[in-house]
Motif scaffolding. Structure first.
Motif, PDB file in Angstrom:
ATOM      1  N   MET A 157      23.174  45.175   3.409  1.00 38.80           N
ATOM      2  CA  MET A 157      23.966  45.965   4.330  1.00 38.80           C
ATOM      3  C   MET A 157      24.431  47.265   3.581  1.00 38.80           C
ATOM      4  N   LEU A 158      25.043  46.878   2.308  1.00 36.20           N
ATOM      5  CA  LEU A 158      25.720  47.882   1.684  1.00 36.20           C
ATOM      6  C   LEU A 158      24.837  48.768   0.978  1.00 36.20           C
ATOM      7  N   LYS A 159      23.644  47.944   0.696  1.00 33.16           N
ATOM      8  CA  LYS A 159      22.517  48.895  -0.151  1.00 33.16           C
ATOM      9  C   LYS A 159      21.853  49.911   0.740  1.00 33.16           C
ATOM     10  N   GLU A 160      21.787  49.501   2.160  1.00 29.57           N
ATOM     11  CA  GLU A 160      21.022  50.467   3.074  1.00 29.57           C
ATOM     12  C   GLU A 160      21.994  51.481   3.533  1.00 29.57           C
ATOM     13  N   LYS A 161      23.368  51.094   3.421  1.00 31.36           N
ATOM     14  CA  LYS A 161      24.230  52.216   3.861  1.00 31.36           C
ATOM     15  C   LYS A 161      24.218  53.310   2.453  1.00 31.36           C
ATOM     16  N   MET A 205      22.933  58.599   0.291  1.00 26.75           N
ATOM     17  CA  MET A 205      22.692  59.043  -0.974  1.00 26.75           C
ATOM     18  C   MET A 205      21.229  59.442  -1.155  1.00 26.75           C
ATOM     19  N   GLY A 206      20.630  58.955  -0.009  1.00 34.17           N
ATOM     20  CA  GLY A 206      19.152  59.271  -0.366  1.00 34.17           C
ATOM     21  C   GLY A 206      18.376  58.207  -0.874  1.00 34.17           C
ATOM     22  N   SER A 207      18.676  57.738  -2.318  1.00 34.00           N
ATOM     23  CA  SER A 207      17.677  56.613  -2.775  1.00 34.00           C
ATOM     24  C   SER A 207      18.767  56.302  -3.934  1.00 34.00           C
ATOM     25  N   GLN A 252      36.954  58.337   4.413  1.00 38.85           N
ATOM     26  CA  GLN A 252      35.987  57.621   3.124  1.00 38.85           C
ATOM     27  C   GLN A 252      34.565  58.382   3.542  1.00 38.85           C
ATOM     28  N   VAL A 253      34.106  59.034   2.423  1.00 40.04           N
ATOM     29  CA  VAL A 253      32.764  59.798   2.698  1.00 40.04           C
ATOM     30  C   VAL A 253      31.518  58.851   2.322  1.00 40.04           C
ATOM     31  N   ASP A 254      30.759  58.616   3.386  1.00 39.58           N
ATOM     32  CA  ASP A 254      29.589  57.757   3.090  1.00 39.58           C
ATOM     33  C   ASP A 254      28.353  58.298   3.932  1.00 39.58           C
ATOM     34  N   GLY A 255      28.722  59.298   4.927  1.00 37.73           N
ATOM     35  CA  GLY A 255      27.481  59.847   5.707  1.00 37.73           C
ATOM     36  C   GLY A 255      27.243  58.922   6.960  1.00 37.73           C
TER      37      GLY A 255
END
Length: 575
Positions: free
Chosen positions: A200-204, A209-211, A300-303
């Motif tokens: 889940m953290l990888k998907e976020k 960040m795009g990739s 917290q900036v994560d988009g």
């Protein structure tokens, strides 16, 4: 018959015979013992004991050789025996087939390099199926797995993660959500999800960040295989690269609209006047006002979610400007109603009120800038005054007198020069070390100056006016008495209230707070507009302030609707 002593003759004879027998037996036993001793002496004469050698003979005694190499071949020499006699060695053209000899051979090769050794005989090959070359290959494979070995086999070696936590495989999303006390029961499917928390953290991350960044890809290829030049290039990065960093294309801007930066609250006020990205942490500050109250929130900036970290309320203090200090642990807010400002310490969780007791300039805290070195704080007051504060002591240290009221200011990258724009259209250049104005010129066609920005590469100076015109000057021409702009940008028809460059000096964001959707991005050095930004139908409202993240990966724009639009610029790889 009895003798005089009373003993019979027959008895005395038997006693004498018994004594003779005993004497004979003792003599035979002695002879046998002597024979045994003689045999032992003979055996000891034939045997060789190195332990019984005298010191002189010990030095001359032959040592047992570790291995035998005959580089000349077997020429029919007779069999030789060593000092131990029982152990014999025959000159051969190969090693003795056992593990110790093989290890010693490898040691000789490591110490003396490639030795011209004879080939292994067929009989020995049957006993030793693994050849020396195979041993070398196995040793290389073993060395390749050694993390402390600095071999450079980048083309074929498979890279592995530096650190792997086995416990990550056992952590599920529902386990993490169960430990969160806030908003329990409002997280939907995630509260019962058996998905791995790591996935889940990888998907976020990929969504924000795009990739995966290029530097984090394990299968990336490094073309330069030179040990000297390649390692030097990897250390110095793009500064000496022949190709250099990729240029931002001028035709189409690749971007993605993310969740609003303040979607977790929407409580910073009806009008957003401050949007700042933290220079150290991936945190953003949003500040604004509603009626007479001010509010500032850290996100917290994560988009994706942009979780709220903390909200600070400032009653009866409408915030008109907010900025981070360079240390990233404090921020300052100012207002146009009072002669004081506030500094908030994020680590200590407390606000500090800085009073201003000058009666001639009570409302001077509505707009300010911070020098690039983070040491000085400049407030634009009334009566063409610029008040300077020290950021460490938070005390007033000096005041500058301008020719007209200053509305905006910007610095060069070193912080030694400050450019101000103000009412009347004049642009002033200040020497910060000497605290004096060193140059002044008129902004071509400007009635009132509203905004100013200098590119981080110190090449272009952008000046926005009340007529909607943005003049771009080359800093090399600013030494002239009447410099002319190299480009005039006229897409905006109302006052240009905000101008800002990104860190690579390739993008200029300009906006106006007096008209809906009056916001444009300009490409540099071509100085052309991106026609696909913003898209048709996008409601940006009236943009009050805009800001790029430290590495240009994000751009945020706050409007008069209490929201902050957040965009991800795909050309730039990180926050």
């Amino acid at each position: 018959m009895k003798n005089k002593s009373g003993q019979s003759k027959t008895g005395s004879k038997s006693g004498q015979s018994d004594m003779k027998n005993e004497i004979g037996q003792s003599n035979t036993s002695k002879e046998r013992g002597q024979e045994k001793i003689k045999k032992k002496i003979k055996r000891s004469d034939t045997m060789v004991h190195t332990k019984n050698f005298p010191k002189q003979n010990r030095k001359n005694a032959k040592k047992r050789p570790a291995f035998s190499i005959d580089t000349m071949g077997n020429r029919g020499k007779k069999r030789k025996t060593d000092a131990w006699r029982k152990v014999s060695y025959e000159a051969t053209n190969t090693f003795v087939s056992h593990k110790e000899i093989r290890r010693e051979r490898e040691l000789v090769e490591d110490l003396f390099g490639d030795v011209d050794l004879p080939e292994v005989d067929a009989k020995v090959k049957e006993e030793e199926p693994r050849s020396i070359n195979q041993l070398k290959g196995d040793r290389k494979k073993k060395d390749a797995d050694d993390p402390y070995d600095h071999h450079d086999d980048r083309k074929t070696a498979e890279k592995k993660p530096v650190w792997v936590d086995e416990d990550d495989d056992n952590i599920r999303v529902k386990d993490v959500m169960a430990n969160m006390s806030k908003m329990r029961g409002k997280r939907g499917a995630r509260e019962v999800s058996d998905e791995r928390y790591e996935n889940m953290l990888k998907e976020k991350f990929e969504l924000a960040m795009g990739s995966t960044p290029e530097w984090a890809q394990l299968d990336r290829k490094i073309e330069n295989d030179s040990d000297d030049e390649g390692d030097f290039n990897r250390r110095t990065g793009n500064y000496i690269s022949s190709e250099g960093p990729s240029r931002l294309p001028k035709s189409v801007l690749e971007y993605k609209m993310l969740s609003d930066l303040n979607r977790a609250t929407y409580a910073e006020g009806a009008i957003i006047k401050g949007v700042e990205f933290n220079p150290i942490f991936q945190v953003a500050l949003v500040a604004g006002f509603s009626k007479t109250n001010g509010s500032a929130t850290l996100f917290q900036v994560d988009g994706l979610h942009n979780h709220k970290i903390q909200t600070m309320k400032f009653p009866r203090f409408p915030i008109k400007c907010a900025k981070f200090f360079r240390d990233g642990r404090r921020f300052v807010v100012g207002s146009d109603l009072y002669g004081h400002f506030f500094v908030y310490d994020m680590e200590g969780g407390k606000e500090i009120k800085i009073p201003w007791n000058k009666s001639e300039d009570r409302r001077c805290m509505k707009k300010f800038v911070i020098s690039p070195d983070g040491e000085l704080l400049f407030f634009f007051g009334s009566k063409s005054l610029i008040h300077i504060f020290d950021t460490k002591t938070l005390s007033h240290i000096d005041t500058l007198q301008a020719s007209e009221e200053v509305t905006s200011a910007t610095f060069n990258s070193s912080g030694t020069r400050m450019y101000t724009h103000g009412n009347g259209g004049d642009v002033l250049t200040w020497d910060i070390n000497n605290r004096q104005c060193v140059q002044k010129f008129y902004d071509d066609g400007c009635i009132d100056g509203m905004s100013i920005a200098l590119s981080p590469n110190n090449q272009y100076l952008a000046c926005g006016s009340s007529s909607g015109i943005v003049n771009i000057y080359d800093t090399a021409d600013l030494t002239k008495d009447t410099p002319l702009p190299v480009k005039v940008l006229d897409k905006l028809v109302t006052s240009v209230t905000s101008l800002t460059f990104n860190t690579s000096s390739e993008l200029l964001a300009m906006g106006s707070e007096f008209k809906e959707n009056a916001f444009k991005l300009v490409h540099f050095p071509s100085m052309t507009y991106f026609t696909n930004f913003p898209r048709e139908g996008t409601n940006l409202a009236r943009v009050q302030v805009a800001q790029f993240s430290p590495n240009g990966g994000y751009i945020a724009a706050g409007n008069n609707g209490g929201t902050v639009r957040l965009y991800r610029l795909k050309h730039y790889g990180s926050y």
